[in-house]
Design a protein around this motif. Sequence first.
Motif, PDB file in Angstrom:
ATOM      1  N   HIS A 288      24.114   7.249  44.967  1.00 56.04           N
ATOM      2  CA  HIS A 288      24.001   6.694  46.328  1.00 56.04           C
ATOM      3  C   HIS A 288      22.589   6.851  46.925  1.00 56.04           C
TER       4      HIS A 288
ATOM      5  N   HIS B 295      19.731   4.216  48.265  1.00 54.29           N
ATOM      6  CA  HIS B 295      18.989   4.188  49.538  1.00 54.29           C
ATOM      7  C   HIS B 295      17.499   3.954  49.278  1.00 54.29           C
TER       8      HIS B 295
ATOM      9  N   ASP C 296      24.703   2.493  54.985  1.00 58.73           N
ATOM     10  CA  ASP C 296      25.299   2.349  53.664  1.00 58.73           C
ATOM     11  C   ASP C 296      25.669   0.887  53.417  1.00 58.73           C
TER      12      ASP C 296
HETATM   13 ZN    ZN Z   1      24.078   6.790  52.763  1.00 62.19          ZN
END
Ligand code: ZN
Length: 357
Positions: A134, A138, A324
Amino acid sequence: MEYQEIVKQKVKEIQKKVQNGQDVLILAIESSCDETSIAVVKNGREVLSNEIASQIDIHTRFGGVVPEVASRNHILCINNVLKKSLQTANVSLDDIDAVAVTYGAGLSGALMVGVNFAKGLALSKNLPLVAVNHIKGHISANYIQNKELKPPFICLVVSGGHTAILKIDDYMHHTLIGQTLDDAIGEAFDKVARVVGLGYPGGPKIDKEAKKGEYNLHFVKKSDLDKTYNVSYSGLKTAVINYLHQKEQNHEAINVADVACSFQHEAVDMLVDKVIRAAKEYDLKTVAMAGGVAANSYLREEMSKKCLQNGLELTYPSLILCTDNGAMIGAEAYNNIVVDNNVCYDLTVSPNPSLKL
Ligand code: ZN
Ligand code: KG4
């Protein structure tokens, strides 16, 4: 032929497509926290769709993300998000070259929904499955934002779980220059927002409130950490809490906007100078920012100002790419599949809630 054999060939085909300048489409799934997002990304940098179903309204009632509630809502909406994403991109599953999914870090049950959904899609369409970190996603949001961006560069990662200054060496590797020794900056924003009565989601609320206030409170003193690339947020957080308790005990009013503004200044200032110093020491001309806190308006302003003063180029993702989202996962998956032949693209992957960078 077995699925394993088919996808090995497909990965080679994708790599050949890239060499021949043909388009590669990745369907990317993100469900690590409270956003269900599915994107279609072309050639790692062009977003054809980036559907995001946010659960903010649902969790606001509870004052924060409730993991069990998050998982249930991912299950409820993920199919619809897929449909919308394909529709917006104007493609069908038959046009997709690979499926990508976030497998950590994040909430266990929430990750499970995305990972299993991705496995089902990959298996049913005989597509490679790319498991994505994750936080690396980003960072890769910057490649979507700035099509010319190439490593090496300095990247400030500021999220709910991470605070780090990295040197991005190439598309697969990075060097840790500095990090928080305790809480993440996003955690501090969320905690301070809660104790000051602004509630969830803390970061954006502090950001908004701070605009009405002044930097007239001083919570942290100069420390030995100033000479290093590391930071600490537990001291700042505790100082704000102590200040509020003291005011309460003395029955004195609190100016919430001033608390928000002063906290935000001190939380951001301690990072900005270190990032500039790191860029100079490592002789890099480009600085990037990544993660939810990179949406902070004061951080963006201050970093822009300091980069300009020091002759550095600054890149940060648009607001939608800071939160996100699936697109950043697609960008990172593309880098994985194109650059690294040993990338994991089978169905053995399982969620890793505490996955490190
Ligand atoms: Zn995040
Ligand atoms: O990157 P992210 O989704 O978290 C992880 O992946 O860990 O970022 C979420 C964090 C939360 O702590 C949230 O309060 C913070 O980013 N955040 C902000 C802003 N928008 C989101 N913090 C400060 N200012 C903002 N505008």
